[in-house]
Design a protein around this motif. Structure first.
Motif, PDB file in Angstrom:
ATOM      1  N   PRO A 176      43.427 -53.639  -7.075  1.00  0.00           N
ATOM      2  CA  PRO A 176      42.534 -52.493  -6.979  1.00  0.00           C
ATOM      3  C   PRO A 176      43.189 -51.255  -7.589  1.00  0.00           C
ATOM      4  O   PRO A 176      44.342 -50.975  -7.317  1.00  0.00           O
ATOM      5  CB  PRO A 176      42.310 -52.299  -5.486  1.00  0.00           C
ATOM      6  N   TRP A 177      42.478 -50.542  -8.406  1.00  0.00           N
ATOM      7  CA  TRP A 177      43.019 -49.328  -9.015  1.00  0.00           C
ATOM      8  C   TRP A 177      42.171 -48.120  -8.668  1.00  0.00           C
ATOM      9  O   TRP A 177      42.354 -47.055  -9.206  1.00  0.00           O
ATOM     10  CB  TRP A 177      43.206 -49.505 -10.516  1.00  0.00           C
ATOM     11  N   MET A 178      41.253 -48.312  -7.739  1.00  0.00           N
ATOM     12  CA  MET A 178      40.534 -47.222  -7.080  1.00  0.00           C
ATOM     13  C   MET A 178      40.826 -47.400  -5.598  1.00  0.00           C
ATOM     14  O   MET A 178      40.990 -48.523  -5.137  1.00  0.00           O
ATOM     15  CB  MET A 178      39.026 -47.337  -7.292  1.00  0.00           C
ATOM     16  N   SER A 179      40.842 -46.308  -4.859  1.00  0.00           N
ATOM     17  CA  SER A 179      41.125 -46.434  -3.436  1.00  0.00           C
ATOM     18  C   SER A 179      40.375 -45.360  -2.655  1.00  0.00           C
ATOM     19  O   SER A 179      40.316 -44.207  -3.077  1.00  0.00           O
ATOM     20  CB  SER A 179      42.625 -46.305  -3.195  1.00  0.00           C
ATOM     21  N   TRP A 180      39.838 -45.747  -1.534  1.00  0.00           N
ATOM     22  CA  TRP A 180      39.112 -44.842  -0.650  1.00  0.00           C
ATOM     23  C   TRP A 180      40.061 -44.208   0.354  1.00  0.00           C
ATOM     24  O   TRP A 180      41.013 -44.831   0.806  1.00  0.00           O
ATOM     25  CB  TRP A 180      38.051 -45.610   0.137  1.00  0.00           C
ATOM     26  N   ALA A 181      39.751 -42.982   0.758  1.00  0.00           N
ATOM     27  CA  ALA A 181      40.438 -42.353   1.884  1.00  0.00           C
ATOM     28  C   ALA A 181      39.927 -43.034   3.161  1.00  0.00           C
ATOM     29  O   ALA A 181      38.774 -43.453   3.220  1.00  0.00           O
ATOM     30  CB  ALA A 181      40.131 -40.856   1.928  1.00  0.00           C
ATOM     31  N   PRO A 182      40.761 -43.156   4.174  1.00  0.00           N
ATOM     32  CA  PRO A 182      40.332 -43.814   5.405  1.00  0.00           C
ATOM     33  C   PRO A 182      39.088 -43.192   6.032  1.00  0.00           C
ATOM     34  O   PRO A 182      38.311 -43.874   6.684  1.00  0.00           O
ATOM     35  CB  PRO A 182      41.540 -43.674   6.340  1.00  0.00           C
ATOM     36  N   ALA A 183      38.887 -41.899   5.815  1.00  0.00           N
ATOM     37  CA  ALA A 183      37.717 -41.220   6.393  1.00  0.00           C
ATOM     38  C   ALA A 183      36.438 -41.488   5.610  1.00  0.00           C
ATOM     39  O   ALA A 183      35.373 -40.973   5.963  1.00  0.00           O
ATOM     40  CB  ALA A 183      37.965 -39.716   6.468  1.00  0.00           C
ATOM     41  N   ASN A 184      36.526 -42.271   4.521  1.00  0.00           N
ATOM     42  CA  ASN A 184      35.338 -42.663   3.755  1.00  0.00           C
ATOM     43  C   ASN A 184      34.739 -41.503   2.964  1.00  0.00           C
ATOM     44  O   ASN A 184      33.606 -41.581   2.514  1.00  0.00           O
ATOM     45  CB  ASN A 184      34.280 -43.219   4.720  1.00  0.00           C
ATOM     46  N   ASP A 185      35.489 -40.392   2.795  1.00  0.00           N
ATOM     47  CA  ASP A 185      34.899 -39.215   2.161  1.00  0.00           C
ATOM     48  C   ASP A 185      35.485 -38.878   0.794  1.00  0.00           C
ATOM     49  O   ASP A 185      34.968 -38.009   0.095  1.00  0.00           O
ATOM     50  CB  ASP A 185      35.039 -37.998   3.083  1.00  0.00           C
ATOM     51  N   ARG A 186      36.566 -39.545   0.397  1.00  0.00           N
ATOM     52  CA  ARG A 186      37.176 -39.273  -0.906  1.00  0.00           C
ATOM     53  C   ARG A 186      37.541 -40.592  -1.583  1.00  0.00           C
ATOM     54  O   ARG A 186      37.803 -41.593  -0.924  1.00  0.00           O
ATOM     55  CB  ARG A 186      38.437 -38.423  -0.740  1.00  0.00           C
ATOM     56  N   LEU A 187      37.595 -40.519  -2.901  1.00  0.00           N
ATOM     57  CA  LEU A 187      37.956 -41.682  -3.707  1.00  0.00           C
ATOM     58  C   LEU A 187      39.030 -41.260  -4.699  1.00  0.00           C
ATOM     59  O   LEU A 187      38.929 -40.186  -5.302  1.00  0.00           O
ATOM     60  CB  LEU A 187      36.718 -42.202  -4.459  1.00  0.00           C
ATOM     61  N   ALA A 188      40.043 -42.097  -4.858  1.00  0.00           N
ATOM     62  CA  ALA A 188      41.099 -41.837  -5.840  1.00  0.00           C
ATOM     63  C   ALA A 188      40.970 -42.869  -6.956  1.00  0.00           C
ATOM     64  O   ALA A 188      40.728 -44.046  -6.695  1.00  0.00           O
ATOM     65  CB  ALA A 188      42.469 -41.931  -5.181  1.00  0.00           C
ATOM     66  N   TYR A 189      41.134 -42.425  -8.201  1.00  0.00           N
ATOM     67  CA  TYR A 189      41.087 -43.323  -9.354  1.00  0.00           C
ATOM     68  C   TYR A 189      41.848 -42.684 -10.502  1.00  0.00           C
ATOM     69  O   TYR A 189      42.163 -41.490 -10.476  1.00  0.00           O
ATOM     70  CB  TYR A 189      39.645 -43.634  -9.760  1.00  0.00           C
ATOM     71  N   PHE A 190      42.158 -43.476 -11.509  1.00  0.00           N
ATOM     72  CA  PHE A 190      42.928 -42.992 -12.649  1.00  0.00           C
ATOM     73  C   PHE A 190      42.028 -42.688 -13.838  1.00  0.00           C
ATOM     74  O   PHE A 190      41.054 -43.386 -14.085  1.00  0.00           O
ATOM     75  CB  PHE A 190      43.980 -44.024 -13.076  1.00  0.00           C
ATOM     76  N   VAL A 191      42.409 -41.632 -14.556  1.00  0.00           N
ATOM     77  CA  VAL A 191      41.722 -41.257 -15.799  1.00  0.00           C
ATOM     78  C   VAL A 191      42.787 -41.027 -16.870  1.00  0.00           C
ATOM     79  O   VAL A 191      43.980 -40.969 -16.571  1.00  0.00           O
ATOM     80  CB  VAL A 191      40.872 -39.974 -15.614  1.00  0.00           C
ATOM     81  N   ARG A 192      42.336 -40.900 -18.114  1.00  0.00           N
ATOM     82  CA  ARG A 192      43.234 -40.560 -19.218  1.00  0.00           C
ATOM     83  C   ARG A 192      42.972 -39.134 -19.632  1.00  0.00           C
ATOM     84  O   ARG A 192      41.839 -38.696 -19.755  1.00  0.00           O
ATOM     85  CB  ARG A 192      42.997 -41.472 -20.425  1.00  0.00           C
ATOM     86  N   ARG A 193      44.061 -38.437 -19.840  1.00  0.00           N
ATOM     87  CA  ARG A 193      43.985 -37.077 -20.363  1.00  0.00           C
ATOM     88  C   ARG A 193      45.015 -37.010 -21.476  1.00  0.00           C
ATOM     89  O   ARG A 193      46.216 -37.100 -21.206  1.00  0.00           O
ATOM     90  CB  ARG A 193      44.297 -36.056 -19.276  1.00  0.00           C
ATOM     91  N   GLU A 194      44.518 -36.901 -22.682  1.00  0.00           N
ATOM     92  CA  GLU A 194      45.358 -36.983 -23.867  1.00  0.00           C
ATOM     93  C   GLU A 194      46.144 -38.287 -23.801  1.00  0.00           C
ATOM     94  O   GLU A 194      45.548 -39.341 -23.789  1.00  0.00           O
ATOM     95  CB  GLU A 194      46.213 -35.733 -24.016  1.00  0.00           C
ATOM     96  N   LYS A 195      47.462 -38.235 -23.714  1.00  0.00           N
ATOM     97  CA  LYS A 195      48.229 -39.480 -23.691  1.00  0.00           C
ATOM     98  C   LYS A 195      48.776 -39.811 -22.310  1.00  0.00           C
ATOM     99  O   LYS A 195      49.659 -40.639 -22.158  1.00  0.00           O
ATOM    100  CB  LYS A 195      49.386 -39.403 -24.695  1.00  0.00           C
ATOM    101  N   GLN A 196      48.266 -39.168 -21.267  1.00  0.00           N
ATOM    102  CA  GLN A 196      48.767 -39.368 -19.911  1.00  0.00           C
ATOM    103  C   GLN A 196      47.694 -39.940 -19.007  1.00  0.00           C
ATOM    104  O   GLN A 196      46.512 -39.662 -19.175  1.00  0.00           O
ATOM    105  CB  GLN A 196      49.221 -38.044 -19.307  1.00  0.00           C
ATOM    106  N   ARG A 197      48.168 -40.697 -18.029  1.00  0.00           N
ATOM    107  CA  ARG A 197      47.279 -41.091 -16.933  1.00  0.00           C
ATOM    108  C   ARG A 197      47.340 -40.012 -15.880  1.00  0.00           C
ATOM    109  O   ARG A 197      48.402 -39.475 -15.584  1.00  0.00           O
ATOM    110  CB  ARG A 197      47.744 -42.397 -16.303  1.00  0.00           C
TER     111      ARG A 197
END
Length: 178
Positions: A140-161
């Protein structure tokens, strides 16, 4: 391991560990090797009966992916269920915008609840959603906060994740880590 294989394994085990032939085995388990095989086979059949007769994906559940004929999403590349089980975060191909979006899908009816990255551009601080490597993997490369209110995921910005933490309630990006 088949029935004969189990018996051979147990015989080798009792020969090396228990230190004898049939008598210590029967004394310890109070059954003959044949009775053990029968009981073990029955246990396996009973334990896995709900899964044994299933053949089609519909036997295990239902397809919750957005319907391409009803929505702009053509395919789903990754999903992550929310802690409550009410929502799925999905990375889906957006036919209209020709990009990947992070969308929220209801587990009750498969409806798209919200597009978290709708129309994103460099004003939101990233170029596109980062995919995990060249090969699709089950990590999994997305993850939920335990409170079900936020999500974390990766994006690309120029040459960085960059790691994004986004509120699923307001859609606001709360944190960025490069």
């Amino acid at each position: 391991m088949g029935q004969g294989g189990i018996r051979q394994f147990l015989f080798a085990l009792r020969k090396n560990v228990v230190g004898g032939g049939e008598e210590p085995y029967e004394e310890a388990l109070k059954v003959s090797p044949e009775e053990f095989d029968d009981q073990f086979k029955k246990y396996l059949e009973d334990r896995f009966k709900p899964f044994r007769d299933k053949e089609r994906p519909a036997d295990y559940g239902r397809d919750l992916a957005p319907k391409p004929e009803k929505t702009r999403y053509t395919s789903v590349l990754s999903i992550e269920p929310s802690p409550s089980g009410d929502l799925l975060a999905a990375v889906a191909g957006n036919r209209r915008d020709q990009e990947l979006d992070v969308i929220l899908v209801s587990t009750k009816n498969g409806e798209v609840v919200r597009n978290l990255t709708s129309g994103f551009d460099k004003d939101k601080g990233f170029d596109y959603i980062a995919l995990p490597g060249a090969r699709w993997n089950a990590v999994p490369w997305m993850s939920w906060a335990p409170a079900n209110d936020r999500l974390a995921y990766f994006v690309r910005r120029e040459k960085q994740r960059t790691l994004i933490v986004q509120s699923v309630v307001t859609g606001k990006i709360e944190r960025r880590w490069s």
